[in-house]
Design a protein around this motif. Structure first.
Motif, PDB file in Angstrom:
ATOM      1  N   THR A   1       0.836  -1.207   0.000  1.00 42.03           N
ATOM      2  CA  THR A   1       0.000   0.000   0.000  1.00 42.03           C
ATOM      3  C   THR A   1       0.868   1.253   0.000  1.00 42.03           C
ATOM      4  O   THR A   1       0.581   2.235  -0.702  1.00 42.03           O
ATOM      5  N   LYS A   2       1.958   1.242   0.795  1.00 45.86           N
ATOM      6  CA  LYS A   2       2.884   2.390   0.797  1.00 45.86           C
ATOM      7  C   LYS A   2       3.463   2.602  -0.605  1.00 45.86           C
ATOM      8  O   LYS A   2       3.548   3.736  -1.094  1.00 45.86           O
ATOM      9  N   ARG A   3       3.868   1.514  -1.240  1.00 45.67           N
ATOM     10  CA  ARG A   3       4.472   1.625  -2.569  1.00 45.67           C
ATOM     11  C   ARG A   3       3.460   2.056  -3.610  1.00 45.67           C
ATOM     12  O   ARG A   3       3.806   2.811  -4.539  1.00 45.67           O
ATOM     13  N   LEU A   4       2.228   1.605  -3.473  1.00 42.90           N
ATOM     14  CA  LEU A   4       1.169   2.035  -4.386  1.00 42.90           C
ATOM     15  C   LEU A   4       0.942   3.544  -4.254  1.00 42.90           C
ATOM     16  O   LEU A   4       0.855   4.257  -5.260  1.00 42.90           O
ATOM     17  N   ARG A   5       0.862   4.018  -3.029  1.00 39.91           N
ATOM     18  CA  ARG A   5       0.665   5.456  -2.807  1.00 39.91           C
ATOM     19  C   ARG A   5       1.848   6.254  -3.365  1.00 39.91           C
ATOM     20  O   ARG A   5       1.666   7.326  -3.943  1.00 39.91           O
TER      21      ARG A   5
ATOM     22  N   GLY B   1       6.275   1.616  -7.438  1.00 41.36           N
ATOM     23  CA  GLY B   1       6.781   2.278  -6.241  1.00 41.36           C
ATOM     24  C   GLY B   1       8.020   1.604  -5.698  1.00 41.36           C
ATOM     25  O   GLY B   1       8.971   2.270  -5.271  1.00 41.36           O
ATOM     26  N   GLU B   2       8.041   0.259  -5.721  1.00 42.88           N
ATOM     27  CA  GLU B   2       9.209  -0.482  -5.235  1.00 42.88           C
ATOM     28  C   GLU B   2      10.409  -0.267  -6.155  1.00 42.88           C
ATOM     29  O   GLU B   2      11.537  -0.066  -5.678  1.00 42.88           O
ATOM     30  N   ARG B   3      10.165  -0.280  -7.473  1.00 43.94           N
ATOM     31  CA  ARG B   3      11.259  -0.145  -8.432  1.00 43.94           C
ATOM     32  C   ARG B   3      11.937   1.218  -8.320  1.00 43.94           C
ATOM     33  O   ARG B   3      13.161   1.334  -8.490  1.00 43.94           O
ATOM     34  N   HIS B   4      11.159   2.229  -8.011  1.00 40.60           N
ATOM     35  CA  HIS B   4      11.720   3.586  -7.973  1.00 40.60           C
ATOM     36  C   HIS B   4      11.997   4.074  -6.552  1.00 40.60           C
ATOM     37  O   HIS B   4      12.305   5.257  -6.360  1.00 40.60           O
TER      38      HIS B   4
END
Length: 428
Positions: free
Chosen positions: A139-143, A156-159
């Motif tokens: 959810t953090k990475r999606l946001r 989000g994880e990749r960047h």
């Protein structure tokens, strides 16, 4: 806080920020951020004199302020910047870092999220129902990806490394730019003086910064520079003396003690500008502008106070929404600055501080490292407006910072510009 020299296995700032993404930002996790401590200490100068709890306070404040500053910038541009370009813009990268760290803004994110979902022809519910986007970390990475022009936890994880590098760079710049303000805000966290005085030995060791010797210049100043310096000092003393006289009670025939108390020296031209400024600071600093401590420090109501800045920073409440705004005020009869916190920009509107929370209204003068907090505790009775104490501006500009705190939890701090009394401000 551990301040040992780095070892071969010590974490980098990037690694510490990545760990904070996993475990969250709080007093305990910040305590272990030694690399971040070194980054701040190398730029702040006298960081070692600050207690460990003060260092945690500073790190939290720096993170909050850096992220919020860039997040506001990204928000202002989120409709104008092309979606695929946002990932290259520093403010969007740092806004994403804020989401990864859990330092979000529940006022701004829903607006950006709704706009991004419309761009991508999807809905937030649909994104949350995607198995790849489920879970606390996802959810953090999606946001975070929403700020970067996407809608995927994987994006989000990749960047994440890109976002955290941008945040580290911004932290370094922020500490340098706001050094005086940060030092002033840490005044309540300084280590107490340590005395080594023994019987028959008058020598002592103290942490008082005023006793630190001034470095000797590598060469003597030229005759021309001495001449110019003398003129500058004379002009400054004349200006301050004139202002002391103007803002004092103007009584004649007062003895030295009375003249210091009134702020109007019997012989202004021969008085030290520093001691005169200190006299006015004793008279006004930390006092209520309405004269609650006595008529000698009464600067307003009456006379009517005056606004001194067009900037009205928004104050974020414990619920993450706008609670009010800060308004800087001054007086026609006192060389001071103070602040009011208005709810809904209206003196008549009241606000009830949530249980467990405290409103902090902190007036600061960076030049003298002066800090005066005017905390307002939660109560069942709503308050009409918040009011800071006064600080004089004879020896430097004053700014006010406002935030709510509840134990280790703090809202993002709202901060005004650093301003002078109009009569002391330099002409543009």
């Amino acid at each position: 806080m551990n301040s040992q020299p780095p070892t071969a296995s010590a974490e980098t700032v990037q690694e510490e920020l990545a760990r904070l993404v996993k475990v969250g930002v709080n007093a305990v996790t910040l305590e272990e951020c030694n690399a971040l401590v070194r980054v701040i200490a190398s730029r702040l100068g006298d960081y070692e004199n600050i207690r460990p709890d003060g260092r945690n306070f500073l790190m939290q404040r720096i993170l909050d302020n850096v992220i919020q500053e860039h997040r506001l910038s990204a928000f202002e541009q989120h409709e104008a910047v092309k979606r695929k370009v946002t990932i290259t813009v520093t403010s969007f990268q740092i806004a994403a870092a804020g989401e990864l760290l859990g330092l979000t803004d529940d006022r701004l994110f829903p607006i950006v999220m709704k706009f991004r979902c419309a761009q991508l022809s999807t809905t937030w519910s649909a994104l949350q129902n995607n198995p790849d986007n489920q879970g606390v970390m996802a959810t953090k990475r999606l946001r975070a990806s929403i700020w970067l022009g996407a809608a995927s936890a994987k994006t989000g994880e990749r960047h994440q490394p890109l976002a955290l590098r941008a945040l580290e760079s911004a932290i370094k710049s922020h500490v340098v730019t706001h050094r005086d303000e940060l030092v002033a805000s840490s005044a309540d966290y300084l280590e107490p003086a340590v005395s080594l005085e023994k019987e028959g030995d008058s020598k002592s060791l103290t942490s008082d910064r005023e006793l630190v010797p001034t470095p000797v210049p590598s060469r003597l100043p030229s005759r021309k520079s001495l001449w110019l310096t003398s003129i500058g000092v004379a002009v400054c003393m004349a200006v301050v003396a004139g202002l002391i006289f103007a803002f004092g009670d103007g009584s004649e025939g007062a003895d030295d003690e009375d003249s210091l108390r009134s702020g109007s020296p019997s012989n202004p031209s021969s008085s030290s500008s520093a001691s005169s400024a200190e006299a006015l600071e004793r008279r006004y600093d930390g006092k209520d502008p309405r004269g609650l401590e006595g008529s000698n420090s009464k600067c307003a109501d009456p006379p009517t106070s005056q606004p001194v800045s067009s900037a009205h920073p928004s104050v974020i409440g414990p619920d993450g929404k706008d609670a009010g705004s800060i308004e800087l005020r001054t007086s026609a009869i006192c060389p001071v600055i103070w602040a009011r916190v208005l709810w809904n920009d209206d003196l008549a509107t009241t606000y009830r501080i949530p249980e467990g929370w405290t409103l902090h209204i902190v007036a600061q003068r960076p030049k003298t490292k002066t800090r005066r907090d005017s905390p307002v505790q939660a109560s069942i009775t709503p308050i009409e407006y918040g009011l800071s104490s006064m600080l004089t501006t004879l020896r430097g500009c004053v700014f006010v910072e406002v935030y709510f705190a509840n134990g280790d939890r703090r809202t993002p701090a709202a901060r005004t510009p650093c301003v002078m009394h109009p009569e002391l401000a330099s002409p543009q």
